[in-house]
Design a protein around this motif. Sequence first.
Motif, PDB file in Angstrom:
ATOM      1  N   LEU A 248       0.836  -1.185   0.000  1.00  0.00           N
ATOM      2  CA  LEU A 248       0.000   0.000   0.000  1.00  0.00           C
ATOM      3  C   LEU A 248       0.884   1.253   0.000  1.00  0.00           C
ATOM      4  N   ALA A 249       0.725   2.067  -1.026  1.00  0.00           N
ATOM      5  CA  ALA A 249       1.471   3.335  -1.048  1.00  0.00           C
ATOM      6  C   ALA A 249       0.866   4.255   0.006  1.00  0.00           C
ATOM      7  N   GLU A 250       1.703   5.016   0.693  1.00  0.00           N
ATOM      8  CA  GLU A 250       1.173   5.860   1.785  1.00  0.00           C
ATOM      9  C   GLU A 250       0.144   6.869   1.282  1.00  0.00           C
ATOM     10  N   GLY A 251       0.209   7.191  -0.025  1.00  0.00           N
ATOM     11  CA  GLY A 251      -0.738   8.170  -0.570  1.00  0.00           C
ATOM     12  C   GLY A 251      -1.941   7.524  -1.245  1.00  0.00           C
ATOM     13  N   ALA A 252      -2.160   6.215  -1.017  1.00  0.00           N
ATOM     14  CA  ALA A 252      -3.241   5.507  -1.717  1.00  0.00           C
ATOM     15  C   ALA A 252      -4.606   6.136  -1.423  1.00  0.00           C
ATOM     16  N   ILE A 253      -5.423   6.211  -2.466  1.00  0.00           N
ATOM     17  CA  ILE A 253      -6.770   6.793  -2.321  1.00  0.00           C
ATOM     18  C   ILE A 253      -7.768   5.956  -3.119  1.00  0.00           C
ATOM     19  N   ASP A 254      -9.053   6.181  -2.860  1.00  0.00           N
ATOM     20  CA  ASP A 254     -10.059   5.538  -3.700  1.00  0.00           C
ATOM     21  C   ASP A 254     -10.496   6.514  -4.792  1.00  0.00           C
ATOM     22  N   THR A 255     -11.460   6.109  -5.608  1.00  0.00           N
ATOM     23  CA  THR A 255     -11.823   6.962  -6.756  1.00  0.00           C
ATOM     24  C   THR A 255     -12.453   8.281  -6.324  1.00  0.00           C
ATOM     25  N   GLU A 256     -12.880   8.353  -5.075  1.00  0.00           N
ATOM     26  CA  GLU A 256     -13.423   9.617  -4.546  1.00  0.00           C
ATOM     27  C   GLU A 256     -12.339  10.471  -3.904  1.00  0.00           C
ATOM     28  N   GLY A 257     -11.107   9.974  -3.926  1.00  0.00           N
ATOM     29  CA  GLY A 257      -9.995  10.725  -3.330  1.00  0.00           C
ATOM     30  C   GLY A 257      -9.866  10.507  -1.827  1.00  0.00           C
ATOM     31  N   ARG A 258     -10.638   9.542  -1.291  1.00  0.00           N
ATOM     32  CA  ARG A 258     -10.531   9.267   0.152  1.00  0.00           C
ATOM     33  C   ARG A 258      -9.342   8.337   0.403  1.00  0.00           C
ATOM     34  N   PRO A 259      -8.584   8.594   1.488  1.00  0.00           N
ATOM     35  CA  PRO A 259      -7.406   7.747   1.752  1.00  0.00           C
ATOM     36  C   PRO A 259      -7.791   6.291   1.991  1.00  0.00           C
ATOM     37  N   ILE A 260      -6.989   5.394   1.447  1.00  0.00           N
ATOM     38  CA  ILE A 260      -7.117   3.972   1.796  1.00  0.00           C
ATOM     39  C   ILE A 260      -5.981   3.707   2.767  1.00  0.00           C
ATOM     40  N   THR A 261      -6.306   3.298   3.967  1.00  0.00           N
ATOM     41  CA  THR A 261      -5.258   3.163   4.988  1.00  0.00           C
ATOM     42  C   THR A 261      -4.894   1.703   5.221  1.00  0.00           C
ATOM     43  N   SER A 262      -3.695   1.505   5.754  1.00  0.00           N
ATOM     44  CA  SER A 262      -3.258   0.128   6.021  1.00  0.00           C
ATOM     45  C   SER A 262      -4.151  -0.518   7.087  1.00  0.00           C
ATOM     46  N   ASP A 263      -4.547   0.288   8.089  1.00  0.00           N
ATOM     47  CA  ASP A 263      -5.427  -0.270   9.119  1.00  0.00           C
ATOM     48  C   ASP A 263      -6.795  -0.623   8.545  1.00  0.00           C
ATOM     49  N   GLY A 264      -7.277   0.199   7.637  1.00  0.00           N
ATOM     50  CA  GLY A 264      -8.567  -0.070   6.993  1.00  0.00           C
ATOM     51  C   GLY A 264      -8.521  -1.378   6.214  1.00  0.00           C
ATOM     52  N   VAL A 265      -7.441  -1.597   5.500  1.00  0.00           N
ATOM     53  CA  VAL A 265      -7.307  -2.827   4.693  1.00  0.00           C
ATOM     54  C   VAL A 265      -7.180  -4.038   5.622  1.00  0.00           C
ATOM     55  N   LYS A 266      -6.399  -3.856   6.663  1.00  0.00           N
ATOM     56  CA  LYS A 266      -6.238  -4.953   7.643  1.00  0.00           C
ATOM     57  C   LYS A 266      -7.593  -5.336   8.229  1.00  0.00           C
ATOM     58  N   GLU A 267      -8.358  -4.339   8.627  1.00  0.00           N
ATOM     59  CA  GLU A 267      -9.669  -4.541   9.235  1.00  0.00           C
ATOM     60  C   GLU A 267     -10.571  -5.331   8.283  1.00  0.00           C
ATOM     61  N   LEU A 268     -10.556  -4.902   7.028  1.00  0.00           N
ATOM     62  CA  LEU A 268     -11.385  -5.557   6.008  1.00  0.00           C
ATOM     63  C   LEU A 268     -11.056  -7.046   5.917  1.00  0.00           C
ATOM     64  N   ILE A 269      -9.759  -7.334   5.815  1.00  0.00           N
ATOM     65  CA  ILE A 269      -9.353  -8.727   5.604  1.00  0.00           C
ATOM     66  C   ILE A 269      -9.594  -9.569   6.861  1.00  0.00           C
ATOM     67  N   SER A 270      -9.253  -9.027   8.005  1.00  0.00           N
ATOM     68  CA  SER A 270      -9.439  -9.865   9.203  1.00  0.00           C
ATOM     69  C   SER A 270     -10.916 -10.063   9.531  1.00  0.00           C
ATOM     70  N   THR A 271     -11.758  -9.063   9.197  1.00  0.00           N
ATOM     71  CA  THR A 271     -13.184  -9.233   9.484  1.00  0.00           C
ATOM     72  C   THR A 271     -13.821 -10.203   8.486  1.00  0.00           C
ATOM     73  N   ARG A 272     -13.556  -9.944   7.204  1.00  0.00           N
ATOM     74  CA  ARG A 272     -14.252 -10.767   6.196  1.00  0.00           C
ATOM     75  C   ARG A 272     -13.673 -12.162   6.037  1.00  0.00           C
ATOM     76  N   LEU A 273     -12.341 -12.256   6.029  1.00  0.00           N
ATOM     77  CA  LEU A 273     -11.727 -13.547   5.722  1.00  0.00           C
ATOM     78  C   LEU A 273     -11.197 -14.278   6.964  1.00  0.00           C
ATOM     79  N   LYS A 274     -11.173 -13.545   8.069  1.00  0.00           N
ATOM     80  CA  LYS A 274     -10.647 -14.087   9.335  1.00  0.00           C
ATOM     81  C   LYS A 274      -9.186 -14.511   9.210  1.00  0.00           C
ATOM     82  N   TYR A 275      -8.451 -13.894   8.289  1.00  0.00           N
ATOM     83  CA  TYR A 275      -7.014 -14.196   8.206  1.00  0.00           C
ATOM     84  C   TYR A 275      -6.306 -13.397   9.282  1.00  0.00           C
ATOM     85  N   ASP A 276      -5.284 -14.013   9.834  1.00  0.00           N
ATOM     86  CA  ASP A 276      -4.430 -13.300  10.802  1.00  0.00           C
ATOM     87  C   ASP A 276      -3.654 -12.250   9.989  1.00  0.00           C
ATOM     88  N   THR A 277      -4.019 -10.992  10.155  1.00  0.00           N
ATOM     89  CA  THR A 277      -3.474  -9.936   9.287  1.00  0.00           C
ATOM     90  C   THR A 277      -2.691  -8.922  10.113  1.00  0.00           C
TER      91      THR A 277
END
Length: 363
Positions: A248-277
Amino acid sequence: DRAMGIFTSGGDAQGMNPAVRAIVRMGIYLGCKVYFIHEGYQGLVDGGNSIRQATWASVSGILDDGGTIIGSARCKDFREKPGRLRAAKNLIDHGINNIVCIGGDGSLTGANLFRKEWDSLLKELVETKEVTQENADKYKNLNIVGLVGSIDNDFCGTDMTIGADSALHRVMEAIDCITTTASSHQRCFVMEVMGRHCGYLALVTALGSDADWVFIPESPPEPGWEDQLCNKLKSTREMGQRLNIIILAEGAIDTEGRPITSDGVKELISTRLKYDTRVTILGHVQRGGCPSAFDRLLGTRMGTEAVLALMEATATSQPVVIAISGNQTVRVPLMQCVEKTLAVAQAMHAKKFKEAQELRGRS
Ligand code: F6P
């Protein structure tokens, strides 16, 4: 009796020292006095002991040192007119009207503005009797050459900036280390890398590390990316893969220009897939350590060319940036490069991502 000053400005980058070394030695070789301006623009504004003459020996043994031996800073004073007046006076007091600025786009923009303002700064200094008319005439031309020192590789006009290759080495080493432990524990790692608003470091390390996914600012994921990402990770595990790496690049954003954060991605994966992230934010490790062979050479080549460009400058020459294009060292107009770099930033800000990509690509 030519004199030149060198300073490094903005975030440091591995390879700045090789550039400083080349400038000092090439300058002395060509019969110039070379001055270190310590702590970037701040040293220019402060003058006094911040501007010191360099010798052949003062750059001995620095080729393999990371960072910059002359210090770097982000300077507020230079943004104000009184600061720039002091800087101009300090240069003239030292007989310097040739400068090499090694820094990122902000630093080079500052250099360009300083050069544009030079005539009026001199006029004001003569009026206030800070500088004699004789000296104002003698130093009426300010020659500026820029070298792009930044791990981000975000400057239009050069294929590579000084430091980007070393930072890539640092990131790749870190990913190689993470993958072994990730595999042992069947974990997913979100690795956040630097680059400000540029995805170069993230993209290239993702390609070089067999990562499962990469987020870069220039190409935000389409809405619904969360499902796609989870499906992709799931399919790799079903095929027997024991780990997942997401860059994840530190400046990553979505198409609306909202930041995509490492914690946000971690949360997504651990909640949905239950992977140890886990999240690893590499931070300033990426800017540290010794320069790679490529950066030692790049700094040396660019530094040498910078001195030649200064020595060949005439009253009508425009400031240039020393760039690398198709592995050749070339001089490109500073003004145009700065403008193009700003145009990329503006396109990104306006969420015109295709346009930003094209502008970067064409540079
Ligand atoms: O521009 C180089 C860089 O390392 C960026 O990648 C990063 O966003 C920024 O500098 C960090 O700045 P600082 O060292 O001032 O925190």
